[in-house]
Write an enzyme that holds these catalytic residues in place. Structure first.
Site, mmCIF file in Angstrom:
data_model
loop_
_atom_site.group_PDB
_atom_site.id
_atom_site.type_symbol
_atom_site.label_atom_id
_atom_site.label_comp_id
_atom_site.label_asym_id
_atom_site.label_seq_id
_atom_site.Cartn_x
_atom_site.Cartn_y
_atom_site.Cartn_z
ATOM 1 N N CYS A 112 0.817 -1.223 0.000
ATOM 2 C CA CYS A 112 0.000 0.000 0.000
ATOM 3 C C CYS A 112 0.847 1.268 0.000
ATOM 4 C CB CYS A 112 -0.934 -0.004 1.204
ATOM 5 S SG CYS A 112 -2.004 -1.445 1.252
ATOM 6 N N HIS A 252 -3.181 7.244 2.864
ATOM 7 C CA HIS A 252 -3.631 5.912 2.444
ATOM 8 C C HIS A 252 -4.956 5.618 3.132
ATOM 9 C CE1 HIS A 252 -3.933 1.763 1.569
ATOM 10 N NE2 HIS A 252 -3.521 1.329 2.750
ATOM 11 N N ASN A 282 -10.015 -0.220 1.146
ATOM 12 C CA ASN A 282 -8.558 -0.138 0.973
ATOM 13 C C ASN A 282 -8.196 -0.661 -0.420
ATOM 14 O OD1 ASN A 282 -5.804 -0.481 1.016
ATOM 15 N ND2 ASN A 282 -5.749 -1.379 3.073
HETATM 16 C C1 COA Z 1 -9.142 -5.222 11.148
HETATM 17 C C2 COA Z 1 -9.630 -4.199 12.159
HETATM 18 C C3 COA Z 1 -10.715 -3.314 11.542
HETATM 19 C C4 COA Z 1 -10.233 -4.932 13.344
HETATM 20 O O1 COA Z 1 -10.699 -3.999 14.308
HETATM 21 P P1 COA Z 1 -10.351 -4.215 15.828
HETATM 22 O O2 COA Z 1 -11.017 -3.133 16.577
HETATM 23 O O3 COA Z 1 -8.848 -4.307 15.951
HETATM 24 O O4 COA Z 1 -11.036 -5.584 16.132
HETATM 25 P P2 COA Z 1 -10.390 -6.896 16.749
HETATM 26 O O5 COA Z 1 -9.461 -7.536 15.776
HETATM 27 O O6 COA Z 1 -9.849 -6.537 18.125
HETATM 28 O O7 COA Z 1 -11.650 -7.798 16.915
HETATM 29 C C5 COA Z 1 -12.657 -7.489 17.861
HETATM 30 C C6 COA Z 1 -13.753 -8.522 17.740
HETATM 31 O O8 COA Z 1 -14.444 -8.321 16.500
HETATM 32 C C7 COA Z 1 -14.492 -9.525 15.765
HETATM 33 N N1 COA Z 1 -14.495 -9.223 14.347
HETATM 34 C C8 COA Z 1 -13.451 -9.188 13.471
HETATM 35 N N2 COA Z 1 -13.884 -8.857 12.252
HETATM 36 C C9 COA Z 1 -15.223 -8.684 12.362
HETATM 37 C C10 COA Z 1 -16.227 -8.319 11.432
HETATM 38 N N3 COA Z 1 -15.961 -8.069 10.135
HETATM 39 N N4 COA Z 1 -17.494 -8.212 11.879
HETATM 40 C C11 COA Z 1 -17.804 -8.437 13.152
HETATM 41 N N5 COA Z 1 -16.893 -8.792 14.061
HETATM 42 C C12 COA Z 1 -15.606 -8.900 13.668
HETATM 43 C C13 COA Z 1 -13.295 -10.315 16.208
HETATM 44 O O9 COA Z 1 -13.457 -11.678 15.969
HETATM 45 C C14 COA Z 1 -13.241 -9.966 17.651
HETATM 46 O O10 COA Z 1 -14.165 -10.771 18.339
HETATM 47 P P3 COA Z 1 -13.819 -11.378 19.807
HETATM 48 O O11 COA Z 1 -13.605 -10.186 20.679
HETATM 49 O O12 COA Z 1 -15.039 -12.164 20.106
HETATM 50 O O13 COA Z 1 -12.596 -12.190 19.591
HETATM 51 C C15 COA Z 1 -8.471 -3.293 12.671
HETATM 52 O O14 COA Z 1 -7.623 -4.053 13.485
HETATM 53 C C16 COA Z 1 -7.674 -2.703 11.551
HETATM 54 O O15 COA Z 1 -8.186 -1.896 10.793
HETATM 55 N N6 COA Z 1 -6.380 -3.053 11.455
HETATM 56 C C17 COA Z 1 -5.541 -2.548 10.383
HETATM 57 C C18 COA Z 1 -5.808 -3.357 9.131
HETATM 58 C C19 COA Z 1 -5.269 -2.713 7.901
HETATM 59 O O16 COA Z 1 -5.273 -1.518 7.760
HETATM 60 N N7 COA Z 1 -4.816 -3.532 6.959
HETATM 61 C C20 COA Z 1 -4.341 -3.084 5.696
HETATM 62 C C21 COA Z 1 -2.999 -2.497 5.812
HETATM 63 S S1 COA Z 1 -2.471 -1.737 4.324
#
Ligand code: COA
Length: 355
Positions: A112, A252, A282
């Site tokens: 990215c 980004h 993204n």
């Molecule tokens: C992926 C992302 C949105 C997840 O958000 P988060 O607040 O960190 O959420 P978590 O990973 O802590 O998960 C929290 C809960 O939501 C759940 N969950 C994950 N994806 C889910 C979805 N799409 N819908 C509902 N629940 C979801 C998880 O299983 C977890 O459940 P649990 O507490 O029962 O285990 C966030 O971590 C993120 O944006 N990270 C960066 C990713 C990124 O930018 N990638 C590209 C880089 S170029």
């Protein structure tokens, strides 16, 4: 001193829209969860007739048209992508074949962060006099490599391409500095196994083998919040400017919360930050040039404006730069060129790309 002004922009996204409501029917998720955690409402997904090449060519054609140039005027094409249509040959050669001309062509892979990396390489080539007119494209079709049963990744990604034309000028325009970085030890936080030359011989020998994008979301989130703010701030400081001098932040588009954190670090109000993650998700290397093309088309960028670009991605990589907007000092190639090289940048936002 030679600089590399941005004289044309273009963007292309597929026609197919995947909404949060669609995803609710595919995995255990909800619109409320996706919007509150990421800011994403919908994303564009390639259909059978779209490809990284078709999107790149459409965006590239627009950028050339805006610059008042043809492919024959371009002497280098760089495509930033990590989802090329083929590994051999480069995506840039596939694009050159469609656009025409005889430009040198190669790809850059920094996920990215790739577009800002590519912009920095192209700018440096122009500054050194090695190349004159360069087409830089950021394009990815990550939805082809997403596991649509994995709710933690399938909600995030969309497809698209963005392009800019760079031309030489004696005025300080274009990318004035760059902050590029990588931490390869973070490679396991965001990666896709088995797409390269090292492929497990069989899934039996490597039970953990999965062909889709793998992500440690929380780890990537923490990394992103830190580097987006730090790299953007460093780009501003290296320019000898203050945060108050920044007219627009073009980050980004991975997650609205990550963008907000970067904006807070630069003390920027919401209207100085370009956000379209809600509409495209993204789009990886395409996200910064698409956002830039939209900001310009909406009339938010004026001659002499200070525009900060910042990105992060798999690698782990990061990249930021200060762009001085405008075309001051660019020599017109033709009368047509003189008409085109204004701030009147018309981009077909959301225009569908067919085949
Ligand atoms: C992926 C992302 C949105 C997840 O958000 P988060 O607040 O960190 O959420 P978590 O990973 O802590 O998960 C929290 C809960 O939501 C759940 N969950 C994950 N994806 C889910 C979805 N799409 N819908 C509902 N629940 C979801 C998880 O299983 C977890 O459940 P649990 O507490 O029962 O285990 C966030 O971590 C993120 O944006 N990270 C960066 C990713 C990124 O930018 N990638 C590209 C880089 S170029």
């Amino acid at each position: 001193m030679r600089y590399a002004a941005i004289t044309g922009l273009g963007m292309a996204v597929p026609e197919r829209i995947l909404t949060n409501a669609d995803l609710e029917r595919m995995v255990d998720t909800s619109d409320e969860w996706i919007v509150s955690r990421t800011g994403i409402r919908e994303r564009r997904v390639v259909g059978p007739n779209d490809s990284t090449t078709s999107l790149s060519v459409a965006a590239g054609r627009q950028a050339l048209e805006q610059a008042g140039l043809t492919a024959d005027d371009i002497d280098l094409i760089i495509v930033a992508t990590c989802t090329p249509d083929q590994f051999v040959v480069s995506e840039a050669c596939l694009v050159q074949a469609e656009l025409g001309g005889a430009a040198a062509a190669f790809d850059i892979g920094a996920a990215c962060s790739g577009f800002v990396y590519a912009l920095s390489v192209a700018t440096s080539f122009i500054q050194q006099g090695m190349h004159n007119r360069v087409l830089v494209i950021g394009a990815d079709t990550f939805t082809r490599f997403i596991d649509y049963t994995d709710r933690s990744t399938c909600i995030l990604f969309g497809d698209g391409a963005g392009a800019v034309v760079l031309e030489p000028t004696d005025e300080p325009r274009g990318l004035l500095n760059t902050v590029l970085g990588a931490n390869g030890t973070g490679n396991k936080h965001l990666y896709a196994p088995g797409w390269g030359a090292v492929v497990p011989e069989s899934a039996e020998l490597f039970p953990e083998y999965r062909p889709y994008l793998q992500m440690n979301g929380q780890e990537v989130f923490r990394f992103a919040v830190r580097v987006m703010g730090d790299a953007a701030a460093e780009a501003v400081e290296r320019s000898g400017l203050t945060f108050a001098d920044v007219d627009m932040l073009v980050p980004h588009q991975a997650n609205a919360r990550i963008i907000d954190a970067a904006a807070r670090r630069l003390d920027l109000p919401r209207e100085k930050v370009w956000v379209n993650v809600d509409r495209y998700g993204n789009t990886s290397a395409a996200s910064v040039p698409i956002a830039l093309a939209e900001a310009a088309a909406a009339g938010h960028l004026d001659e002499g404006d200070n525009v900060v670009l910042v990105a992060f991605g798999a690698g782990l990589t990061w990249a930021a730069g200060m762009v001085r907007w405008g075309v001051a000092g660019v020599r017109r190639l033709s009368p047509h060129r003189a008409d085109a090289a204004t701030n009147d940048l018309v981009v077909a936002v959301g225009e569908p790309v067919h085949g």
